[in-house]
Scaffold this motif. Structure first.
Motif: not given
Length: 292
Positions: A2-7, A11-18, A23-26
């Motif tokens: 999760t950290l890797q995807m956000v960085v 964006s938290i929203s883009q990371a959540a989608s991928l 978004q709240p879970a991320v």
């Protein structure tokens, strides 16, 4: 992850989608990670999340861990497919490594999870190692008589010839200035350099004939070539070791004018009854056609 995807997305929203998460879970995953670590990974004061100084260091180290996890997963999958964790190859030091190793590198690139264990040996001991099942494959000079040394299957991957040679400096001291000056009487007065103990029997070949009253035995090719280079004596040399410098500094000759020197092949050898894994089989199939 999760950290890797956000960085990487920023964006938290883009990371959540991928990640196929909300978004709240991320956001909750990041907060739990920070709570476990005891320090903040992100500076949340701006419009976009920014890694803190500690967060940057932690993220960089986490990349190493994730890469290692991916490698471990790939390794386990390769084992599941039946790939070997290791292939052991005994290679004689008289073989032309500069032809063989690039071919091995190309094959190994297709089996990154298989470790190649290259055992460079001398004095024809590669076949003894193979016979003892301490290697999967052997790359060695080959004579027809070797068939009787074990239940082998072999394929030609190159040629190999042996010649006698003597340093010009040593030769001149004994009145030898060209191949035509060489005689058995003169060679008898000069120390002869021979292999010490061979793993296979070559006693009936020209290369092992004892012709000098003084014998110097060596046990590997580097020592053998150094002894020749220093004028310690005369002896055989494989054509794979012959160089432009040796062409300049040495006289190469054949003792028996009626026949050629020892002519053999470099062969890839395996035990006939052994079943090779995918990587070893690829080496068996690839090398046999690659070098000649």
């Amino acid at each position: 992850k999760t950290l890797q995807m956000v960085v990487t997305t920023g964006s938290i929203s883009q990371a959540a989608s991928l990640l196929f998460k909300t978004q709240p879970a991320v956001s909750m995953s990041l907060k739990r990670l920070e709570q476990e670590l005891g320090f903040a990974l992100f500076d949340r004061s701006g419009y976009r999340l920014q890694l803190t100084a500690r967060g940057k260091v932690y993220f960089e180290r986490s990349q190493v861990v994730l890469n290692q996890m991916a490698q471990l997963k790939s390794l386990s999958e390769s084992f599941t497919r039946g790939e070997e964790h290791e292939v052991k190859i005994a290679i004689e030091d008289t073989a032309n490594l500069y032809q063989i190793l690039p071919k091995l590198a190309k094959i190994q690139a297709d089996f990154v999870d298989t470790q190649l264990n290259l055992n460079c040996v001398n004095m024809l001991n590669s076949l003894a190692i193979l016979n003892q099942e301490k290697a999967d494959l052997a790359i060695t000079p080959w004579l027809v008589t070797f068939e009787s040394e074990g239940d082998f299957e072999s394929k030609r991957i190159g040629g190999l010839n042996f010649w006698f040679c003597i340093h010009k400096g040593l030769a001149a001291k004994h009145g030898i200035h060209s191949e035509s000056d060489i005689s058995l009487d003169k060679l008898n007065l000069i120390p002869q350099i021979t292999p010490r103990e061979l793993g296979m029997n070559l006693e009936k070949t020209n290369i092992m004939k004892k012709l000098s009253r003084s014998i110097i035995k060596v046990d590997e090719i580097r020592c053998h070539l150094a002894a020749l280079d220093c004028g310690l004596g005369w002896g055989p040399v494989p054509d794979t070791a012959w160089s432009e410098r040796m062409e300049r500094d040495f006289i190469r000759f054949n003792l028996d004018k009626a026949s050629s020197m020892v002519q053999s092949e470099i062969r890839l050898v395996k035990n006939r009854t052994s079943i090779l894994g995918p990587c070893a089989q690829a080496i068996w199939d690839g090398l046999s056609e690659a070098i000649g």
